[in-house]
Design an enzyme around this catalytic site. Structure first.
Site, PDB file in Angstrom:
ATOM      1  N   HIS A  44       8.419 -25.398   0.318  1.00  0.00           N
ATOM      2  CA  HIS A  44       9.208 -25.477   1.547  1.00  0.00           C
ATOM      3  C   HIS A  44      10.686 -25.578   1.168  1.00  0.00           C
ATOM      4  O   HIS A  44      11.030 -25.603  -0.036  1.00  0.00           O
ATOM      5  CB  HIS A  44       8.746 -26.657   2.404  1.00  0.00           C
ATOM      6  CG  HIS A  44       8.641 -27.957   1.651  1.00  0.00           C
ATOM      7  ND1 HIS A  44       9.733 -28.608   1.115  1.00  0.00           N
ATOM      8  CD2 HIS A  44       7.559 -28.705   1.322  1.00  0.00           C
ATOM      9  CE1 HIS A  44       9.327 -29.714   0.520  1.00  0.00           C
ATOM     10  NE2 HIS A  44       8.016 -29.787   0.607  1.00  0.00           N
ATOM     11  N   HIS A  47      11.659 -28.033  -1.643  1.00  0.00           N
ATOM     12  CA  HIS A  47      11.435 -27.551  -3.014  1.00  0.00           C
ATOM     13  C   HIS A  47      12.557 -26.592  -3.427  1.00  0.00           C
ATOM     14  O   HIS A  47      13.086 -26.668  -4.537  1.00  0.00           O
ATOM     15  CB  HIS A  47      10.133 -26.746  -3.112  1.00  0.00           C
ATOM     16  CG  HIS A  47       8.882 -27.537  -2.982  1.00  0.00           C
ATOM     17  ND1 HIS A  47       8.007 -27.363  -1.945  1.00  0.00           N
ATOM     18  CD2 HIS A  47       8.326 -28.476  -3.800  1.00  0.00           C
ATOM     19  CE1 HIS A  47       6.959 -28.161  -2.105  1.00  0.00           C
ATOM     20  NE2 HIS A  47       7.128 -28.847  -3.216  1.00  0.00           N
ATOM     21  N   LYS A 160      10.502 -38.494  -1.988  1.00  0.00           N
ATOM     22  CA  LYS A 160       9.429 -38.708  -0.999  1.00  0.00           C
ATOM     23  C   LYS A 160       8.237 -39.351  -1.708  1.00  0.00           C
ATOM     24  O   LYS A 160       7.590 -40.224  -1.188  1.00  0.00           O
ATOM     25  CB  LYS A 160       9.003 -37.405  -0.332  1.00  0.00           C
ATOM     26  CG  LYS A 160       7.939 -37.677   0.740  1.00  0.00           C
ATOM     27  CD  LYS A 160       7.637 -36.473   1.560  1.00  0.00           C
ATOM     28  CE  LYS A 160       6.710 -35.517   0.852  1.00  0.00           C
ATOM     29  NZ  LYS A 160       5.353 -36.090   0.622  1.00  0.00           N
ATOM     30  N   MET A 195       9.848 -33.385   4.651  1.00  0.00           N
ATOM     31  CA  MET A 195       9.235 -32.099   4.320  1.00  0.00           C
ATOM     32  C   MET A 195       8.085 -32.319   3.342  1.00  0.00           C
ATOM     33  O   MET A 195       8.211 -33.092   2.386  1.00  0.00           O
ATOM     34  CB  MET A 195      10.269 -31.166   3.699  1.00  0.00           C
ATOM     35  CG  MET A 195      11.267 -30.671   4.716  1.00  0.00           C
ATOM     36  SD  MET A 195      12.339 -29.410   4.007  1.00  0.00           S
ATOM     37  CE  MET A 195      13.486 -29.202   5.363  1.00  0.00           C
ATOM     38  N   SER A 197       4.361 -30.068   1.785  1.00  0.00           N
ATOM     39  CA  SER A 197       3.500 -28.874   1.838  1.00  0.00           C
ATOM     40  C   SER A 197       2.369 -29.082   2.828  1.00  0.00           C
ATOM     41  O   SER A 197       1.829 -28.133   3.381  1.00  0.00           O
ATOM     42  CB  SER A 197       2.908 -28.588   0.459  1.00  0.00           C
ATOM     43  OG  SER A 197       3.951 -28.445  -0.470  1.00  0.00           O
TER      44      SER A 197
END
Ligand code: PAF
Length: 291
Positions: A44, A47, A160, A195, A197
């Protein structure tokens, strides 16, 4: 072997085997610096921003795409992990990424599909480690393998997965691997959702509800300023009780360095709040610095 992809006129090279990758790296890296961005694919914007940052800070950048079986405690989570390989490669191409490593499990684990055991000094016993058994042994095993295969100068990990980041720092120190671990702040959607995956697997209703996770973290940060820990924790618990789409797995306030859950607040220490929430079968995590 270099993989032939449907990417035309691409300078980016994609490798499936350790041997072919190492042959190329030994020719091309030389005195240049190499940055590694390990991923499990389904890339996303977060990344891609990390890859762009790695590109700014290193002469050459390698991205690994490998869904690591040994870090999944639930088989269905591993099997359902999203895969968007062709789109990932096209997106990486556009960032100026130099090399991509897309090995099979057989190539990486060479017939021994198991995780090594590490002693992380307690960092792995709380939060994610408590709820996902042996997860961090699996993460450290694959990240160590990737470091030894690619020998990067710097490697990038998102905040994250803050606990993962601390565990990888510890592993590198314990194993004396000469790589600089670069932490990267959390990338968020416009509505605040971190964010991930996994977000593409959310239903429309779950996606609509999911920003509540970050909203709750923000509120807990405000409450943390003037209230005791119990009040903050109770507040977070209550926030999810009535929620039809989101179920709280844990909320914890822990020391940012040791990750020990806080029992009292010491003025000289730094704390973070950590949260894991289920949207149906999909597990979402997030965290925030409190002071
Ligand atoms: O954070 C991830 O995507 C994975 O845990 C990692 C670091 C690529 C190891 O499989």
């Amino acid at each position: 072997m270099t993989v032939q992809l449907t990417l035309f006129n691409s300078k980016m090279e994609v490798f499936k085997t350790i041997k072919s990758l190492q042959q190329t790296l030994s020719h091309k890296v030389g005195k240049s610096t190499l940055g590694l961005v390990p991923t499990m694919g389904a890339l996303h914007e977060g990344h891609l921003s990390i890859v762009k940052r790695a590109k700014e800070e290193n002469d050459l950048v390698i991205v690994s795409i490998f869904v690591n079986p040994t870090q999944f405690d639930k088989k269905e989570d591993f099997v359902n992990y999203p895969s968007t390989m062709q789109a990932d490669l096209e997106a990486l191409e556009a960032t100026g990424c130099d090399f991509v490593f897309v090995p099979s499990a057989e190539e990486v684990y060479q017939g021994n599909l198991s995780a090594d055991s590490f002693d992380f000094g307690g960092l792995d016993k709380v939060m994610e480690g408590k709820f996902r058994l042996d997860h961090f042994d699996g993460v450290a095993t694959i990240v160590k393998k990737l470091f030894l295969i690619t020998r990067p100068n710097k490697a990038y990990f998102g905040e994250k997965d803050y606990q993962q980041l601390m565990i990888i720092k510890k592993m590198v120190e314990m194993e004396s691997i000469p790589v600089e671990i670069v932490p990267v702040g959390i990338f968020r959607e416009k509505d605040g959702l971190a964010m991930s995956s996994r977000n593409i697997r959310l239903t429309a209703e779950q996606r609509l509800a999911a920003p509540e996770i970050y909203q709750t973290l923000l509120k807990s940060k405000m409450l943390f300023e003037n209230n005791d820990l119990k009040k903050v924790k109770n507040f977070v618990k209550n926030e999810f009780v009535q929620n039809k789409e989101l179920a709280l797995e844990y909320f914890e306030i822990a020391d940012s360095e040791t990750l020990n859950p806080a029992s009292e607040i010491l003025p000289e220490s730094k704390y973070r709040a950590f949260i894991a929430v289920f949207a149906g079968q999909i597990r979402l995590i997030d965290n925030i610095a409190l002071n």
